[in-house]
Design an enzyme around this catalytic site. Structure first.
Site, PDB file in Angstrom:
ATOM      1  N   GLU A   1      -1.811  -2.377  -8.392  1.00 38.22           N
ATOM      2  CA  GLU A   1      -3.055  -2.660  -7.679  1.00 38.22           C
ATOM      3  C   GLU A   1      -3.505  -1.386  -6.984  1.00 38.22           C
ATOM      4  O   GLU A   1      -2.733  -0.439  -6.837  1.00 38.22           O
ATOM      5  CB  GLU A   1      -2.858  -3.792  -6.663  1.00 38.22           C
ATOM      6  CG  GLU A   1      -1.877  -3.481  -5.531  1.00 38.22           C
ATOM      7  CD  GLU A   1      -2.491  -2.711  -4.361  1.00 38.22           C
ATOM      8  OE1 GLU A   1      -3.672  -2.936  -4.041  1.00 38.22           O
ATOM      9  OE2 GLU A   1      -1.779  -1.869  -3.774  1.00 38.22           O
TER      10      GLU A   1
ATOM     11  N   SER B   1       0.825  -1.195   0.000  1.00 33.26           N
ATOM     12  CA  SER B   1       0.000   0.000   0.000  1.00 33.26           C
ATOM     13  C   SER B   1       0.870   1.260   0.000  1.00 33.26           C
ATOM     14  O   SER B   1       1.708   1.429  -0.879  1.00 33.26           O
ATOM     15  CB  SER B   1      -0.959  -0.022   1.195  1.00 33.26           C
ATOM     16  OG  SER B   1      -1.973   0.931   1.060  1.00 33.26           O
TER      17      SER B   1
ATOM     18  N   HIS C   1      -4.806  -5.148  -1.928  1.00 34.30           N
ATOM     19  CA  HIS C   1      -5.800  -4.942  -0.879  1.00 34.30           C
ATOM     20  C   HIS C   1      -6.901  -5.996  -0.996  1.00 34.30           C
ATOM     21  O   HIS C   1      -8.014  -5.726  -1.475  1.00 34.30           O
ATOM     22  CB  HIS C   1      -6.387  -3.538  -0.974  1.00 34.30           C
ATOM     23  CG  HIS C   1      -5.421  -2.453  -0.643  1.00 34.30           C
ATOM     24  ND1 HIS C   1      -4.467  -2.014  -1.541  1.00 34.30           N
ATOM     25  CD2 HIS C   1      -5.237  -1.725   0.492  1.00 34.30           C
ATOM     26  CE1 HIS C   1      -3.754  -1.042  -0.981  1.00 34.30           C
ATOM     27  NE2 HIS C   1      -4.201  -0.849   0.247  1.00 34.30           N
TER      28      HIS C   1
END
Length: 285
Positions: free
Chosen positions: A193, A102, A258
């Site tokens: 992503e 992330s 995620h």
């Protein structure tokens, strides 16, 4: 027995999440050096001041007994502390494993650039999407490092590509354009992503990377999960519209990012993308 240090380079870590993370890592037989202050906050959305987060990360990396440094969670703020790190000193500490995902994408790129080390884009033990399935992949990467196979579900553009794996979270890559760590994707296989980003924002991020030249010379692209990013059909159409014109293989549906059960993806290592087999294999000759 391995020793790992747990750090919070971005957002604050709730006490109950920290307790879970320490329990999980301890159950793996790891010695854990906890450098996370439970519940600590700065400006409501950071785990601490930039200087404090940089100091704790540095302490973890320079600890001669620490084999790996793990990000407890993401959030926001990792790139705020990058210029406060003493990269020559960190380089002098030798090779260590770093894992996280992330917002921590910014730290992956910096470690690759300044230290020349591979890293692990992995689930985080105090993160929102942590579960046993995803944790097992991180555990294997820590205890049994070696080649891995990343399975996909669909070839958006057919072909075979070779190159080092790079990338991570799309929004972090786009917001880091122009930073010294973001040298681009030439000759690399890019993994992408994101989460909770509407399709038009994904479009904007991809367009920014394309117009900046970040994708110039890319060898191939691997698309992960787009959790809560809108209609999957619209996301697929966007990826074809923005990425297919690059003329390189594009593999979709690799379960990382995620999502529960997320795979651990090694970055900075050589790999082969084979769309006919719907897979990426690391450690390729």
């Amino acid at each position: 027995m391995k020793t790992v240090a747990l750090v919070a380079p971005a957002g604050p870590v709730a006490p109950e999440r920290l307790e879970r993370a320490l329990a999980v890592l301890g159950s793996w037989g790891l010695r854990v050096r906890n450098l996370v202050k439970p519940g600590s906050r700065h400006a409501s959305y950071l785990a601490d001041t930039d200087a404090a987060r940089a100091e704790l990360f540095t302490a973890a990396w320079l600890d001669t007994e620490v084999d790996a440094v793990l990000a407890a969670r993401g959030g926001y703020g990792t790139h705020r502390m990058l210029d406060l790190l003493d990269w020559p000193a960190l380089r002098g500490a030798g090779a260590k494993v770093f894992a996280g995902s992330s917002d921590v994408t910014a730290l992956h790129a910096a470690i690759h650039q300044h230290l020349g080390l591979p890293t692990l884009f992995s689930p985080m033990p105090a993160g929102d999407y942590w579960d046993d399935a995803g944790g097992s992949g991180l555990r294997r990467a820590l205890f049994e490092p070696g080649p891995v196979t990343l399975p996909g579900t669909e070839a958006l553009v057919a072909g075979t590509a070779r190159g080092r794996l790079t990338g991570g979270n799309l929004s972090l890559l786009a917001s880091s354009v122009g930073a010294p760590e973001q040298g681009g994707a030439r000759d690399a296989i890019v993994v992408l992503e994101d989460v909770t980003e509407p399709v038009y924002r994904l479009d904007r991020m991809l367009t920014q990377l394309l117009r900046s030249g970040w994708f110039d010379g890319v060898a191939g692209i691997v698309l992960g999960t787009w959790t809560q990013c809108g209609d999957p059909a619209q996301v697929r159409a966007l990826m074809l519209d923005r990425l297919a014109p690059l003329g390189v293989p594009v593999l979709a549906g690799v379960p990382f990012g995620h999502v529960e059960g997320s795979l651990t993806v090694p970055l900075g290592v050589e790999a082969v993308l084979e769309t006919d087999a719907l897979r990426v294999v690391t450690g390729a000759a």
